[in-house]
Design an enzyme around this catalytic site. Structure first.
Site, short mmCIF file in Angstrom:
data_model
loop_
_atom_site.label_atom_id
_atom_site.label_comp_id
_atom_site.label_asym_id
_atom_site.label_seq_id
_atom_site.Cartn_x
_atom_site.Cartn_y
_atom_site.Cartn_z
N GLU A 100 60.93 82.34 119.51
CA GLU A 100 62.02 81.48 120.00
C GLU A 100 61.76 80.04 119.59
O GLU A 100 60.61 79.66 119.32
CB GLU A 100 62.08 81.55 121.53
CG GLU A 100 63.31 82.17 122.13
CD GLU A 100 64.63 81.45 121.90
OE1 GLU A 100 64.79 80.73 120.88
OE2 GLU A 100 65.52 81.62 122.73
N ASP A 101 62.82 79.24 119.57
CA ASP A 101 62.65 77.82 119.30
C ASP A 101 62.18 77.07 120.55
O ASP A 101 61.25 76.27 120.48
CB ASP A 101 63.95 77.20 118.73
CG ASP A 101 65.18 77.47 119.61
OD1 ASP A 101 65.07 78.19 120.63
OD2 ASP A 101 66.26 76.97 119.26
N ASP A 104 63.43 76.86 128.06
CA ASP A 104 63.76 75.78 129.00
C ASP A 104 63.78 76.38 130.42
O ASP A 104 62.74 76.47 131.05
CB ASP A 104 65.11 75.19 128.57
CG ASP A 104 65.59 74.06 129.46
OD1 ASP A 104 64.81 73.58 130.30
OD2 ASP A 104 66.76 73.65 129.34
N PHE A 153 66.35 66.31 125.77
CA PHE A 153 67.12 67.14 124.85
C PHE A 153 66.64 66.85 123.44
O PHE A 153 66.72 65.73 122.96
CB PHE A 153 68.62 66.87 124.98
CG PHE A 153 69.43 67.90 124.27
CD1 PHE A 153 69.69 69.13 124.85
CD2 PHE A 153 69.90 67.66 122.98
CE1 PHE A 153 70.42 70.10 124.18
CE2 PHE A 153 70.63 68.63 122.30
CZ PHE A 153 70.88 69.84 122.90
N ARG A 166 70.09 71.15 112.79
CA ARG A 166 69.07 72.21 112.72
C ARG A 166 68.17 72.05 111.50
O ARG A 166 67.06 72.57 111.46
CB ARG A 166 69.73 73.60 112.63
CG ARG A 166 70.51 74.02 113.86
CD ARG A 166 70.85 75.50 113.76
NE ARG A 166 71.89 75.91 114.69
CZ ARG A 166 71.66 76.33 115.94
NH1 ARG A 166 70.43 76.35 116.42
NH2 ARG A 166 72.65 76.72 116.71
P1 IMP Z 1 66.93 78.60 128.58
O1 IMP Z 1 67.70 79.87 128.79
O2 IMP Z 1 67.30 77.54 129.59
O3 IMP Z 1 65.43 78.81 128.53
O4 IMP Z 1 67.41 77.95 127.24
C1 IMP Z 1 67.21 78.52 126.07
C2 IMP Z 1 68.19 78.03 125.03
O5 IMP Z 1 68.81 76.79 125.36
C3 IMP Z 1 67.40 77.78 123.78
O6 IMP Z 1 67.30 78.96 123.00
C4 IMP Z 1 68.22 76.71 123.12
O7 IMP Z 1 69.23 77.30 122.33
C5 IMP Z 1 68.86 75.93 124.24
N1 IMP Z 1 68.14 74.68 124.52
C6 IMP Z 1 67.39 74.40 125.63
N2 IMP Z 1 66.89 73.16 125.56
C7 IMP Z 1 67.28 72.65 124.37
C8 IMP Z 1 67.08 71.37 123.71
O8 IMP Z 1 66.39 70.45 124.20
N3 IMP Z 1 67.67 71.23 122.50
C9 IMP Z 1 68.41 72.21 121.91
N4 IMP Z 1 68.64 73.40 122.49
C10 IMP Z 1 68.09 73.61 123.71
MG MG Z 2 68.29 79.35 121.11
#
Ligand code: IMP
Ligand code: MG
Length: 180
Positions: A100-101, A104, A153, A166
């Site tokens: 994963e990238d 969060d 962010f 990206r």
């Molecule tokens: P989560 O479900 O809250 O863990 O978020 C996961 C997804 O939210 C990631 O795969 C990203 O696509 C997006 N995301 C969360 N934080 C960021 C950020 O700081 N920049 C860009 N995308 C984010």
């Molecule tokens: Mg993502």
């Protein structure tokens, strides 16, 4: 410099990312010694990191992708995850590494791991380039972390802001209007 990058602050440089990919690749190579590894990239964000990471893994590696998206505004995830495209290959009996990238809240990874578990892999591990744990809402196991980052962010190196940026070779922070 472009309109979308002129106020960007570099949080993690291309050189730092390259060095960390080498370390992670070496660790993964050691941990899975003697095994075949099936790497799964989460689209769209993980495509850049995965491409660099797999080239540092000295094992027999196969690769597949799936696409996920979560509804919500830029800063606030709804927790509702949608699978846009599924894997092409079965994972039963394979050692799977999900790449994963960023993690969060953890809601996206939690959904994904529950989904993949039902397909009975031999093992499942998680590697994320970035770990933003300030707002974690689901307790997801993470085996490999590139960098711990603050609750900002970030964009670049696969991460987008409304699908832009990206392609940047580094991770940058967009200053929020109320902070500047
Ligand atoms: P989560 O479900 O809250 O863990 O978020 C996961 C997804 O939210 C990631 O795969 C990203 O696509 C997006 N995301 C969360 N934080 C960021 C950020 O700081 N920049 C860009 N995308 C984010
Ligand atoms: Mg993502």
């Amino acid at each position: 410099m472009t309109k979308r990058t002129e106020h960007l602050e570099v949080l993690i440089s291309a050189e730092q990312i390259e060095a960390r990919c080498k370390e992670l690749g070496a660790q993964i190579t050691e941990d899975f010694a003697g095994e075949e590894l099936h790497v799964i990239g989460v689209l769209n964000g993980a495509f850049v990191f995965l491409a660099d990471l797999v080239r540092q893994i000295k094992l027999d590696v196969s690769i597949d992708f799936l696409g996920l998206s979560s509804y919500g505004s830029r800063k606030e995830t709804s927790g509702v995850v949608r699978m846009d495209s599924d894997l092409s290959l079965p994972i039963e009996g394979r050692h799977v590494l999900v790449v994963e990238d960023i993690i969060d809240t953890g809601l996206t990874m939690n959904y994904l791991l529950e989904n993949l578990e039902t397909r009975r892999p031999a093992s499942m591990s998680v590697c994320t380039l970035l770990n933003k744990s300030a707002d974690r809402r689901a307790d997801v196991p993470i085996d490999y972390v590139g960098f711990e980052i603050p609750d900002e962010f970030v964009i670049g190196y696969g991460l987008d802001d409304a699908e832009f940026s990206r392609h940047l070779p580094y991770i940058g922070v967009v200053p929020q209007p109320d902070e500047s």
